[in-house]
Design a protein around this motif. Structure first.
Motif, PDB file in Angstrom:
ATOM      1  N   GLN A  40       7.572  -6.657 -21.176  1.00 41.96           N
ATOM      2  CA  GLN A  40       6.432  -6.518 -20.626  1.00 41.96           C
ATOM      3  C   GLN A  40       6.342  -6.688 -18.911  1.00 41.96           C
ATOM      4  N   GLY A  41       7.273  -7.668 -18.755  1.00 48.28           N
ATOM      5  CA  GLY A  41       7.474  -8.065 -17.081  1.00 48.28           C
ATOM      6  C   GLY A  41       8.137  -6.746 -16.445  1.00 48.28           C
ATOM      7  N   LEU A  42       9.053  -6.256 -17.081  1.00 49.22           N
ATOM      8  CA  LEU A  42       9.845  -4.938 -16.620  1.00 49.22           C
ATOM      9  C   LEU A  42       8.828  -4.032 -16.420  1.00 49.22           C
ATOM     10  N   THR A  43       7.898  -3.710 -17.600  1.00 47.61           N
ATOM     11  CA  THR A  43       6.823  -2.600 -17.087  1.00 47.61           C
ATOM     12  C   THR A  43       5.829  -3.022 -16.445  1.00 47.61           C
ATOM     13  N   ALA A  48       3.969  -1.752 -10.898  1.00 49.80           N
ATOM     14  CA  ALA A  48       3.560  -2.155  -9.431  1.00 49.80           C
ATOM     15  C   ALA A  48       4.203  -1.296  -8.444  1.00 49.80           C
ATOM     16  N   VAL A  49       5.465  -1.128  -8.572  1.00 48.91           N
ATOM     17  CA  VAL A  49       6.127  -0.314  -7.650  1.00 48.91           C
ATOM     18  C   VAL A  49       5.718   1.212  -7.660  1.00 48.91           C
ATOM     19  N   ILE A  50       5.330   1.798  -8.776  1.00 50.63           N
ATOM     20  CA  ILE A  50       4.819   3.073  -8.885  1.00 50.63           C
ATOM     21  C   ILE A  50       3.521   3.083  -8.019  1.00 50.63           C
ATOM     22  N   VAL A  51       2.404   2.217  -8.433  1.00 54.26           N
ATOM     23  CA  VAL A  51       1.286   2.191  -7.777  1.00 54.26           C
ATOM     24  C   VAL A  51       1.200   1.908  -6.231  1.00 54.26           C
ATOM     25  N   ASN A  52       2.122   1.135  -6.095  1.00 56.32           N
ATOM     26  CA  ASN A  52       2.316   0.706  -4.568  1.00 56.32           C
ATOM     27  C   ASN A  52       2.793   1.921  -3.759  1.00 56.32           C
ATOM     28  N   VAL A  53       3.673   2.883  -4.211  1.00 53.45           N
ATOM     29  CA  VAL A  53       4.215   3.858  -3.678  1.00 53.45           C
ATOM     30  C   VAL A  53       3.337   5.022  -3.544  1.00 53.45           C
ATOM     31  N   ILE A  54       2.550   5.163  -4.558  1.00 52.81           N
ATOM     32  CA  ILE A  54       1.621   6.437  -4.745  1.00 52.81           C
ATOM     33  C   ILE A  54       0.566   5.844  -3.549  1.00 52.81           C
ATOM     34  N   LEU A  55      -0.082   4.919  -3.967  1.00 61.93           N
ATOM     35  CA  LEU A  55      -1.193   4.450  -3.104  1.00 61.93           C
ATOM     36  C   LEU A  55      -0.818   4.167  -1.504  1.00 61.93           C
ATOM     37  N   GLY A  56       0.270   3.770  -1.316  1.00 63.07           N
ATOM     38  CA  GLY A  56       0.819   3.635   0.058  1.00 63.07           C
ATOM     39  C   GLY A  56       0.881   5.019   0.876  1.00 63.07           C
ATOM     40  N   ILE A  57       1.498   5.900   0.301  1.00 70.41           N
ATOM     41  CA  ILE A  57       1.367   7.285   0.809  1.00 70.41           C
ATOM     42  C   ILE A  57       0.108   8.112   1.013  1.00 70.41           C
ATOM     43  N   ILE A  58      -0.854   7.753   0.307  1.00 69.80           N
ATOM     44  CA  ILE A  58      -2.276   8.181   0.338  1.00 69.80           C
ATOM     45  C   ILE A  58      -3.035   7.879   1.495  1.00 69.80           C
ATOM     46  N   PRO A  59      -3.342   8.398   2.759  1.00 71.35           N
ATOM     47  CA  PRO A  59      -3.942   7.699   3.537  1.00 71.35           C
ATOM     48  C   PRO A  59      -5.369   7.174   3.104  1.00 71.35           C
ATOM     49  N   PHE A  60      -5.981   6.558   3.828  1.00 72.74           N
ATOM     50  CA  PHE A  60      -7.119   5.570   3.840  1.00 72.74           C
ATOM     51  C   PHE A  60      -7.424   5.305   2.382  1.00 72.74           C
ATOM     52  N   LEU A  68      -6.833  -3.600  -4.292  1.00 70.57           N
ATOM     53  CA  LEU A  68      -7.516  -3.811  -5.428  1.00 70.57           C
ATOM     54  C   LEU A  68      -6.536  -3.537  -6.541  1.00 70.57           C
ATOM     55  N   ALA A  69      -5.520  -2.571  -6.377  1.00 68.92           N
ATOM     56  CA  ALA A  69      -4.558  -2.487  -7.625  1.00 68.92           C
ATOM     57  C   ALA A  69      -3.534  -3.464  -7.598  1.00 68.92           C
ATOM     58  N   ASN A  70      -3.068  -3.983  -6.364  1.00 67.61           N
ATOM     59  CA  ASN A  70      -2.049  -5.244  -6.623  1.00 67.61           C
ATOM     60  C   ASN A  70      -2.930  -6.305  -6.936  1.00 67.61           C
ATOM     61  N   LEU A  71      -4.168  -6.702  -6.965  1.00 71.04           N
ATOM     62  CA  LEU A  71      -5.124  -7.555  -7.604  1.00 71.04           C
ATOM     63  C   LEU A  71      -4.990  -7.388  -9.095  1.00 71.04           C
ATOM     64  N   ALA A  72      -5.416  -6.225  -9.653  1.00 71.45           N
ATOM     65  CA  ALA A  72      -4.941  -5.920 -11.055  1.00 71.45           C
ATOM     66  C   ALA A  72      -3.929  -6.449 -11.584  1.00 71.45           C
ATOM     67  N   ILE A  73      -2.725  -5.894 -10.964  1.00 72.63           N
ATOM     68  CA  ILE A  73      -1.447  -6.206 -11.331  1.00 72.63           C
ATOM     69  C   ILE A  73      -1.089  -7.542 -11.355  1.00 72.63           C
ATOM     70  N   PHE A  74      -1.652  -8.425 -10.339  1.00 73.07           N
ATOM     71  CA  PHE A  74      -1.631 -10.005 -10.330  1.00 73.07           C
ATOM     72  C   PHE A  74      -2.384 -10.650 -11.717  1.00 73.07           C
TER      73      PHE A  74
END
Length: 102
Positions: A40-43, A48-60, A68-74
């Protein structure tokens, strides 16, 4: 699914799995309960990595959604830690059905 002795002896390792998923793989390699939470921790980490990469490259819009995504992951990590502390093998919402470790 998991025996009560395994759960009692490895609750700590199951909790650690949401912070450093590989520690239970080394320290509690015979525990199905710790391995379940390590998966579960690895998943959660992969998500988290996938979401951060994808959202990080989409401007604005991506940059606005990223906190918000990182809050959901937390929150998912907290849910996993609480389940492990209570001795439950409960899958995380949305991502818990995936098995990366066999």
């Amino acid at each position: 699914m998991h025996d009560s002795t395994d759960i009692q002896n490895n609750k700590g390792m199951a909790i650690v799995a949401y912070i450093l998923f590989f520690i239970p793989l080394i320290a509690a390699k015979d525990s199905k309960f710790a391995w379940y939470h390590a998966n579960q921790g690895l998943t959660l980490l992969v998500t988290a990595v996938i979401v951060n990469v994808i959202l990080g490259i989409i401007p604005f819009i991506g940059w606005i959604l990223l906190p918000l995504a990182n809050l959901a992951i937390f929150i998912l990590a907290i849910l996993g830690i609480v389940a492990a502390a209570q001795g439950q093998a409960k899958p995380l919402p949305l991502i818990g059905k995936y098995t990366l470790l066999k």
